[in-house]
Design a protein around this motif. Structure first.
Motif, PDB file in Angstrom:
ATOM      1  N   THR A  85     116.970  36.875  57.005  1.00 24.04           N
ATOM      2  CA  THR A  85     118.268  36.206  57.157  1.00 24.04           C
ATOM      3  C   THR A  85     118.117  34.818  57.779  1.00 24.04           C
ATOM      4  OG1 THR A  85     118.795  37.150  59.335  1.00 24.04           O
ATOM      5  CG2 THR A  85     119.463  38.433  57.376  1.00 24.04           C
ATOM      6  N   LEU A  86     116.970  34.576  58.436  1.00 25.38           N
ATOM      7  CA  LEU A  86     116.742  33.244  59.024  1.00 25.38           C
ATOM      8  C   LEU A  86     116.612  32.166  57.946  1.00 25.38           C
ATOM      9  CD1 LEU A  86     114.267  34.135  61.915  1.00 25.38           C
ATOM     10  CD2 LEU A  86     116.713  33.627  62.086  1.00 25.38           C
ATOM     11  N   LYS A  87     116.325  32.574  56.712  1.00 26.50           N
ATOM     12  CA  LYS A  87     116.253  31.606  55.618  1.00 26.50           C
ATOM     13  C   LYS A  87     117.640  31.046  55.293  1.00 26.50           C
ATOM     14  CE  LYS A  87     114.198  34.121  52.477  1.00 26.50           C
ATOM     15  NZ  LYS A  87     113.453  34.484  51.242  1.00 26.50           N
ATOM     16  N   ASN A  88     118.684  31.802  55.655  1.00 27.84           N
ATOM     17  CA  ASN A  88     120.051  31.393  55.342  1.00 27.84           C
ATOM     18  C   ASN A  88     120.795  30.800  56.532  1.00 27.84           C
ATOM     19  OD1 ASN A  88     119.817  32.418  52.681  1.00 27.84           O
ATOM     20  ND2 ASN A  88     120.116  34.472  53.494  1.00 27.84           N
ATOM     21  N   GLN A  89     120.204  30.874  57.721  1.00 26.62           N
ATOM     22  CA  GLN A  89     120.874  30.355  58.917  1.00 26.62           C
ATOM     23  C   GLN A  89     120.508  28.892  59.123  1.00 26.62           C
ATOM     24  OE1 GLN A  89     121.081  32.448  62.590  1.00 26.62           O
ATOM     25  NE2 GLN A  89     120.690  34.414  61.609  1.00 26.62           N
ATOM     26  N   ARG A  90     121.490  28.056  59.213  1.00 20.75           N
ATOM     27  CA  ARG A  90     121.271  26.623  59.415  1.00 20.75           C
ATOM     28  C   ARG A  90     121.119  26.312  60.889  1.00 20.75           C
ATOM     29  NH1 ARG A  90     119.059  25.626  55.149  1.00 20.75           N
ATOM     30  NH2 ARG A  90     120.118  26.622  53.440  1.00 20.75           N
ATOM     31  N   ARG A  91     120.344  25.295  61.184  1.00 21.63           N
ATOM     32  CA  ARG A  91     120.190  24.811  62.554  1.00 21.63           C
ATOM     33  C   ARG A  91     121.442  24.005  62.877  1.00 21.63           C
ATOM     34  NH1 ARG A  91     115.932  24.835  66.031  1.00 21.63           N
ATOM     35  NH2 ARG A  91     115.594  22.609  65.854  1.00 21.63           N
ATOM     36  N   THR A  92     122.286  24.558  63.735  1.00 21.90           N
ATOM     37  CA  THR A  92     123.643  24.050  63.933  1.00 21.90           C
ATOM     38  C   THR A  92     123.725  22.693  64.617  1.00 21.90           C
ATOM     39  OG1 THR A  92     123.884  25.256  66.022  1.00 21.90           O
ATOM     40  CG2 THR A  92     124.569  26.399  64.001  1.00 21.90           C
ATOM     41  N   GLY A  93     122.749  22.348  65.431  1.00 24.83           N
ATOM     42  CA  GLY A  93     122.802  21.056  66.114  1.00 24.83           C
ATOM     43  C   GLY A  93     122.853  19.882  65.151  1.00 24.83           C
ATOM     44  N   TRP A  94     122.204  20.037  63.999  1.00 21.89           N
ATOM     45  CA  TRP A  94     122.179  18.928  63.036  1.00 21.89           C
ATOM     46  C   TRP A  94     123.554  18.634  62.452  1.00 21.89           C
ATOM     47  CZ3 TRP A  94     118.465  16.027  63.992  1.00 21.89           C
ATOM     48  CH2 TRP A  94     117.185  16.490  64.276  1.00 21.89           C
ATOM     49  N   TRP A  95     124.454  19.604  62.456  1.00 23.20           N
ATOM     50  CA  TRP A  95     125.805  19.323  61.977  1.00 23.20           C
ATOM     51  C   TRP A  95     126.465  18.261  62.857  1.00 23.20           C
ATOM     52  CZ3 TRP A  95     126.618  25.212  61.412  1.00 23.20           C
ATOM     53  CH2 TRP A  95     126.236  25.624  60.140  1.00 23.20           C
ATOM     54  N   MET A  96     126.154  18.275  64.154  1.00 26.47           N
ATOM     55  CA  MET A  96     126.717  17.270  65.058  1.00 26.47           C
ATOM     56  C   MET A  96     126.188  15.874  64.761  1.00 26.47           C
ATOM     57  SD  MET A  96     126.751  19.265  68.633  1.00 26.47           S
ATOM     58  CE  MET A  96     127.301  20.934  68.696  1.00 26.47           C
ATOM     59  N   ALA A  97     125.038  15.809  64.111  1.00 25.90           N
ATOM     60  CA  ALA A  97     124.472  14.519  63.703  1.00 25.90           C
ATOM     61  C   ALA A  97     124.986  14.114  62.323  1.00 25.90           C
ATOM     62  CB  ALA A  97     122.943  14.589  63.691  1.00 25.90           C
TER      63      ALA A  97
ATOM     64  N   GLU B  33     112.925  27.488  58.007  1.00 21.02           N
ATOM     65  CA  GLU B  33     112.199  26.247  57.691  1.00 21.02           C
ATOM     66  C   GLU B  33     111.675  25.599  58.966  1.00 21.02           C
ATOM     67  OE1 GLU B  33     114.525  24.799  53.656  1.00 21.02           O
ATOM     68  OE2 GLU B  33     115.549  24.598  55.594  1.00 21.02           O
ATOM     69  N   HIS B  34     112.507  25.571  59.983  1.00 19.94           N
ATOM     70  CA  HIS B  34     112.097  25.021  61.273  1.00 19.94           C
ATOM     71  C   HIS B  34     110.928  25.815  61.849  1.00 19.94           C
ATOM     72  CE1 HIS B  34     112.186  23.940  65.517  1.00 19.94           C
ATOM     73  NE2 HIS B  34     112.427  25.212  65.799  1.00 19.94           N
ATOM     74  N   SER B  35     111.017  27.132  61.808  1.00 17.21           N
ATOM     75  CA  SER B  35     109.973  27.975  62.379  1.00 17.21           C
ATOM     76  C   SER B  35     108.653  27.838  61.624  1.00 17.21           C
ATOM     77  CB  SER B  35     110.414  29.438  62.395  1.00 17.21           C
ATOM     78  OG  SER B  35     111.492  29.604  63.287  1.00 17.21           O
ATOM     79  N   TRP B  36     108.720  27.679  60.314  1.00 17.03           N
ATOM     80  CA  TRP B  36     107.499  27.515  59.521  1.00 17.03           C
ATOM     81  C   TRP B  36     106.730  26.275  59.965  1.00 17.03           C
ATOM     82  CZ3 TRP B  36     106.203  23.526  56.069  1.00 17.03           C
ATOM     83  CH2 TRP B  36     104.994  23.719  55.393  1.00 17.03           C
ATOM     84  N   ARG B  37     107.405  25.123  60.024  1.00 16.47           N
ATOM     85  CA  ARG B  37     106.687  23.903  60.410  1.00 16.47           C
ATOM     86  C   ARG B  37     106.308  23.947  61.887  1.00 16.47           C
ATOM     87  NH1 ARG B  37     108.263  17.729  58.800  1.00 16.47           N
ATOM     88  NH2 ARG B  37     110.224  18.271  59.814  1.00 16.47           N
ATOM     89  N   THR B  38     107.134  24.574  62.718  1.00 18.89           N
ATOM     90  CA  THR B  38     106.785  24.722  64.126  1.00 18.89           C
ATOM     91  C   THR B  38     105.465  25.487  64.265  1.00 18.89           C
ATOM     92  OG1 THR B  38     109.098  24.620  64.822  1.00 18.89           O
ATOM     93  CG2 THR B  38     107.554  25.646  66.360  1.00 18.89           C
ATOM     94  N   SER B  39     105.280  26.519  63.469  1.00 23.15           N
ATOM     95  CA  SER B  39     104.041  27.299  63.516  1.00 23.15           C
ATOM     96  C   SER B  39     102.833  26.464  63.112  1.00 23.15           C
ATOM     97  CB  SER B  39     104.149  28.529  62.610  1.00 23.15           C
ATOM     98  OG  SER B  39     105.178  29.365  63.071  1.00 23.15           O
ATOM     99  N   LEU B  40     102.992  25.656  62.069  1.00 27.70           N
ATOM    100  CA  LEU B  40     101.898  24.768  61.663  1.00 27.70           C
ATOM    101  C   LEU B  40     101.562  23.783  62.777  1.00 27.70           C
ATOM    102  CD1 LEU B  40     102.763  23.772  57.978  1.00 27.70           C
ATOM    103  CD2 LEU B  40     101.032  25.383  58.756  1.00 27.70           C
TER     104      LEU B  40
END
Length: 192
Positions: free
Chosen positions: A16-28, A38-45
């Protein structure tokens, strides 16, 4: 319930994390921001890269980073402003304990251990995972800013200020000095 069934359900939950958007970016002003997955994948790399640069265990750092936001399947991605209004936010360790109830003991221990290590911030691998989280946000902010979202600068600045490792700070400065598509120019042999 059978442990295999519990594990399959847990894997669906993680999806379900594939469908959850990072909400802070909406404020931007970002209309369709990256997902938590997506965030977690690159964070792991990034965590594996930082750990390698810092002389820590890249595999452990990547594992910790992989699991750092999995509790958001249950709590959602609550941005920093929202946290101000959420009373008694759930501890990620408590969420991991609930999520892994009924899983095979070695699997449950691995997930709980990774989340606990990230939250405790007492090992070099956890520091690299935390810095990777901030560096990923900085990189994403640079990419959104390049797409015209000038308000992403706040996330770039805040993330930069929170990076603690020497390698993380050096990578942040290198990213800030360049352009998000410099990698493509270099790969194509183009001069900037």
């Amino acid at each position: 319930m059978d442990e295999t069934v519990s594990t399959a359900r847990f894997l669906h939950e993680a999806g379900t994390l594939k469908n959850q958007r990072r909400t802070g970016w909406w404020m931007a002003g970002v209309r369709d921001p990256e997902s938590v997955a997506e965030h977690s994948w690159r964070t792991s790399l990034i965590a594996s890269v930082l750990a390698s640069m810092e002389g820590a265990d890249p595999a452990r750092a990547a594992l910790i980073a992989t699991w750092h936001d999995t509790g958001e399947t249950r709590s959602g991605d609550v941005n920093h402003l929202g946290r101000k209004y959420v009373e008694g936010s759930a501890d990620p360790r408590e969420i991991a304990a609930d999520q892994t109830e009924g899983l095979p003991a070695p699997l449950a221990e691995m997930v709980r251990g990774a989340v606990a290590e990230y939250e405790a911030q007492e090992t070099a691998e956890a520091w690299c995972a935390k810095d990777a989280d901030k560096l990923e946000c900085l990189l994403q902010g640079l990419e959104y800013r390049a797409q015209g979202y000038s308000s992403a600068q706040r996330w770039i600045d805040n993330s930069r200020a929170r990076i603690k490792t020497e390698s993380g700070r050096a990578l942040a400065e290198a990213a800030l000095a360049g352009d998000p598509v410099d990698w493509l120019r270099a790969a194509m042999g183009e001069n900037r």
